[in-house]
Scaffold this motif. Sequence first.
Motif, short mmCIF file in Angstrom:
data_model
loop_
_atom_site.label_atom_id
_atom_site.label_comp_id
_atom_site.label_asym_id
_atom_site.label_seq_id
_atom_site.Cartn_x
_atom_site.Cartn_y
_atom_site.Cartn_z
N LEU A 104 1.05 -1.51 0.14
CA LEU A 104 0.03 -0.07 0.35
C LEU A 104 0.60 1.69 0.16
O LEU A 104 0.30 2.15 -0.91
CB LEU A 104 -1.07 -0.27 1.15
N ILE A 105 1.68 1.09 0.56
CA ILE A 105 2.94 2.23 1.12
C ILE A 105 3.68 2.54 -0.40
O ILE A 105 3.84 3.86 -0.87
CB ILE A 105 3.90 2.11 1.83
N SER A 130 -5.74 16.43 -11.05
CA SER A 130 -5.33 15.20 -10.83
C SER A 130 -4.60 14.79 -9.65
O SER A 130 -4.99 13.93 -8.90
CB SER A 130 -2.52 16.19 -11.22
N ALA A 131 -5.78 16.04 -8.44
CA ALA A 131 -5.68 14.61 -6.85
C ALA A 131 -6.42 14.24 -7.48
O ALA A 131 -6.56 13.01 -6.17
CB ALA A 131 -5.85 16.07 -5.98
N LEU A 132 -7.22 14.21 -7.61
CA LEU A 132 -8.61 13.31 -8.32
C LEU A 132 -7.84 12.20 -8.74
O LEU A 132 -8.25 10.75 -8.04
CB LEU A 132 -9.43 13.69 -9.19
N ALA A 133 -7.12 12.11 -9.48
CA ALA A 133 -6.86 10.96 -10.53
C ALA A 133 -5.26 10.03 -9.46
O ALA A 133 -5.78 8.76 -9.32
CB ALA A 133 -5.34 11.25 -11.67
N ALA A 134 -5.00 10.99 -8.30
CA ALA A 134 -4.04 10.36 -8.36
C ALA A 134 -4.69 9.69 -6.50
O ALA A 134 -4.62 8.59 -5.89
CB ALA A 134 -3.37 11.58 -6.35
N ILE A 135 -6.03 10.06 -6.36
CA ILE A 135 -7.26 9.32 -5.57
C ILE A 135 -7.47 8.21 -5.69
O ILE A 135 -7.61 7.27 -5.02
CB ILE A 135 -8.39 10.75 -5.04
N LEU A 138 -5.44 5.79 -5.78
CA LEU A 138 -5.03 4.91 -4.68
C LEU A 138 -5.76 3.76 -3.65
O LEU A 138 -5.65 3.72 -3.35
CB LEU A 138 -4.73 6.05 -2.74
N LEU A 139 -7.49 4.31 -3.83
CA LEU A 139 -8.37 3.72 -3.98
C LEU A 139 -8.12 2.30 -4.89
O LEU A 139 -8.30 1.15 -4.25
CB LEU A 139 -9.17 4.48 -4.15
N MET A 194 -5.85 -2.44 -11.89
CA MET A 194 -6.38 -3.47 -10.90
C MET A 194 -7.22 -3.82 -10.00
O MET A 194 -7.13 -4.74 -9.28
CB MET A 194 -5.81 -2.22 -10.05
N VAL A 195 -8.28 -3.23 -10.96
CA VAL A 195 -9.39 -3.59 -10.00
C VAL A 195 -10.53 -4.55 -10.43
O VAL A 195 -11.39 -4.99 -10.35
CB VAL A 195 -10.39 -2.61 -8.75
N SER A 196 -9.53 -5.20 -12.05
CA SER A 196 -10.80 -5.63 -13.02
C SER A 196 -10.28 -7.21 -12.22
O SER A 196 -10.11 -7.34 -11.96
CB SER A 196 -10.05 -5.47 -14.86
#
Length: 275
Positions: A104-105, A130-135, A138-139, A194-196
């Motif tokens: 995760l880190i 970009s902040a939204l894309a970063a979130i 991460l999620l 990644m979540v597919s």
Amino acid sequence: MPEAEQEGDTDGTEDMPLSLRLSIADTLTLGNATCGFMAVYFTTTGILIPHLTGSEETGMARHSAATAVILMLMAAIFDLFDGLVARKLRSSPMGAELDNLSDLISFGLAPAYFVLVYGMVADDAHQRVSALAAIVVLLAVVLRLARFSCVTLKDGMFQGMPSPFGALTVVSIVLLELPFIPTLLAIIGVAWLMVSRVEYPKPRGILAVAMLSWIVSAMGLLAAWAFDAPGGQLLLQTGCALQVVLGAVIPLFATARRVNTFRDNRREARAAQHP
């Protein structure tokens, strides 16, 4: 110190619960977490702070960006070897939890933060988007790691793009320095992979050797770019482009294989119904 006290200390050490003893694999996992944290550190001190203070030392930013990505690559090496060592030797009861937290880190926070800083320093980027894309990145890693802990899959396969591969693909997209909109869409596409449910082979045997060779080669490309070696920029862009293409091609092959398997199963079922 009295002998009785010495004996008591020894007994206390021997009676330590197994869950509190770190194995060699766990030590490698902690190396993974350390590399991820240091990647965030170099992204902050070498890229973000010079930008905020108006520093024009572009060389330092380049060196720091390369160092941050090399640290993520080193984290991927630690992640590769801790699994191999755990299978060969032993893993402590908390090995799986340590692995998820470290991933995760290194492959969630570090690349997401890299995307966030990119949105702050790039000329054509939009900071809030970009902040939204970063979130989203991460999620995606958080959901992937949680699902990995709960879902039992067939041996030798991952469901969804592995987080180390996804992190390196996200960083490669940023380093390609494409226009903002294609960069944003590509990053979100990687997060979706990644979540597919797309199946990816686990790096074992020849595949593990190939992955290790690729990581070492990527480190060399980053070093050449960081020190402004002749052709370093072209080599870096070529390496990043290959990483992105590989990230796009594997799902296509996996999907084609699933479709062919489904068709073969249907043919066999029809043949069994109509002898």
